[in-house]
Structure formats: C-alpha cells, structure tokens
Scaffold this motif. Structure first.
Motif, short mmCIF file in Angstrom:
data_model
loop_
_atom_site.label_atom_id
_atom_site.label_comp_id
_atom_site.label_asym_id
_atom_site.label_seq_id
_atom_site.Cartn_x
_atom_site.Cartn_y
_atom_site.Cartn_z
N TYR A 194 50.68 -112.46 43.98
CA TYR A 194 50.70 -111.20 44.74
C TYR A 194 49.33 -110.86 45.34
N PRO A 195 48.23 -110.88 44.57
CA PRO A 195 46.92 -110.56 45.18
C PRO A 195 46.51 -111.60 46.22
N TRP A 196 46.82 -112.86 45.97
CA TRP A 196 46.49 -113.93 46.92
C TRP A 196 47.16 -113.68 48.26
N LEU A 197 48.47 -113.38 48.24
CA LEU A 197 49.18 -113.12 49.49
C LEU A 197 48.66 -111.85 50.16
N ASP A 249 49.71 -119.34 41.28
CA ASP A 249 48.71 -118.43 41.85
C ASP A 249 48.80 -118.33 43.37
N THR A 250 49.41 -119.33 44.00
CA THR A 250 49.59 -119.31 45.45
C THR A 250 51.01 -119.76 45.77
N VAL A 251 51.55 -119.25 46.84
CA VAL A 251 52.86 -119.67 47.33
C VAL A 251 52.71 -119.84 48.84
N GLU A 252 52.19 -121.00 49.21
CA GLU A 252 51.87 -121.28 50.62
C GLU A 252 53.07 -121.05 51.53
N ARG A 275 45.86 -109.41 54.71
CA ARG A 275 44.78 -108.52 55.17
C ARG A 275 43.87 -109.23 56.16
N THR A 276 43.57 -110.51 55.91
CA THR A 276 42.70 -111.24 56.83
C THR A 276 43.39 -111.45 58.18
N ARG A 277 44.71 -111.31 58.22
CA ARG A 277 45.45 -111.44 59.47
C ARG A 277 45.74 -110.07 60.11
N GLY A 278 45.13 -109.03 59.56
CA GLY A 278 45.25 -107.71 60.18
C GLY A 278 46.31 -106.80 59.62
N TYR A 279 46.93 -107.18 58.52
CA TYR A 279 47.94 -106.33 57.90
C TYR A 279 47.29 -105.27 57.02
N ASP A 280 47.88 -104.09 57.03
CA ASP A 280 47.60 -103.06 56.02
C ASP A 280 48.58 -103.37 54.90
#
Length: 173
Positions: free
Chosen positions: A20-23, A163-166, A28-33
C-alpha cells in the motif's frame, strides 16, 4: 482538478502494510493526490452499517481511482453500487463477490446491483491469482468480470501480499 486515488486495505490490515505505501508513493510521483485510509471495520462490521461511514469519510469524483485489496476490493463493490458519481477507475486486487473460504465475510452484500456498479466506474480491473491462499482466486475474478466486464488479469502471485505489486502500478494511468 487533480487526479485522486484512494487505496483501501484488506481485512485486519493497515495502510502502512505490504504494497500500500509503495503504490501510494508511485502514484504521488505521477501527480496523484493519494489517500490511504485506515478502516479497521473493513470486513469486521456488517456492510450495511459500515458502508455509510466509508462513504461519508471520502470524496469521490470522475477523477478518482479506487484501489482495493482483498476485503478492501470487496468493499469497492458496495461503494461503487452506492456512489452518486462515476469514478475514473476501480482496481480490485484479490477481490471477490461471494464467500471465498469458510470464514465470515460481513463485507459482502447478499446481492449486488451489477448494472449500478458498472455505471459508477469508467474502467474496472480485476487482478486475481490462481494460487490465492484465501480463496480470492482467479475464479472469483472471472465471476466479477463476467458480470461487469472490464479487464481481468490473472497472475500466480498468491494473495498479493509482497512489498510491491508492479502489475497494479502498470494498470493505473
């Protein structure tokens, strides 16, 4: 209006766990709130009494992306059925619409208005695994896909608790 994403955790989980925090950071880096709320009542409280609390806690718009994992994905079905707007996308990871195992599932409704659910998401994506240890498997994904259309992604990733779900990151624009 900025693009928004809300990531709903699974049963007995917390927003700081697994991917969850990873996604959230990736979005966020792609501009999402991004919101990663903690709803400890997910799949603990009966959906009829729990759903109004969740609906009141969030704002939904046509720019909103909803991501739910496990019990959080099942919660998305009820949310989508009862929204008064159409969100951009709903991604249900290890989702289910019927009892996946012998445990209690208070997040499930007795019946769903599939047309209402479909009408409240421009895009629906189901990500399920053939090896889900909790029964939220590819058959559950196929059952929802057959009722709602959208995109079904079948993996061999258990219950998606790494920890990641690409794959989920790649599915969100």
């Amino acid at each position: 209006m900025a693009r928004r994403a809300i990531i709903f955790h699974g049963t007995n989980a917390q927003p700081g766990w697994i991917w969850y925090p990873w996604l959230a950071d990736r979005l966020r880096t792609r501009g999402y709130d991004v919101e990663t709320p903690h709803h400890p009542g997910t799949n603990v409280e009966p959906i009829a009494s729990f759903l109004p609390t969740v609906l009141a806690a969030h704002t939904f718009s046509d720019d909103t992306v909803l991501v739910g994992h496990s019990g959080g994905a099942a919660l998305l079905l009820a949310l989508l059925e009862h929204l008064d707007v159409t969100v951009a996308q709903a991604v249900l990871v290890a989702g289910y619409s019927t009892h996946p195992n012998d445990g209690p599932e208070p997040v499930l409704q007795d019946a769903y208005d599939w047309e209402a659910i479909r009408s409240h998401a421009r895009e629906l994506v189901f990500v399920n695994s053939v090896t889900d240890e909790f029964g939220c498997d590819a058959e559950q994904g196929r059952a929802m896909f057959e009722k709602l259309g959208g995109t079904l992604v079948v993996r061999d990733d258990g219950h998606f608790i790494s920890d990641t779900v690409e794959i989920v990151d790649r599915l969100i624009p």
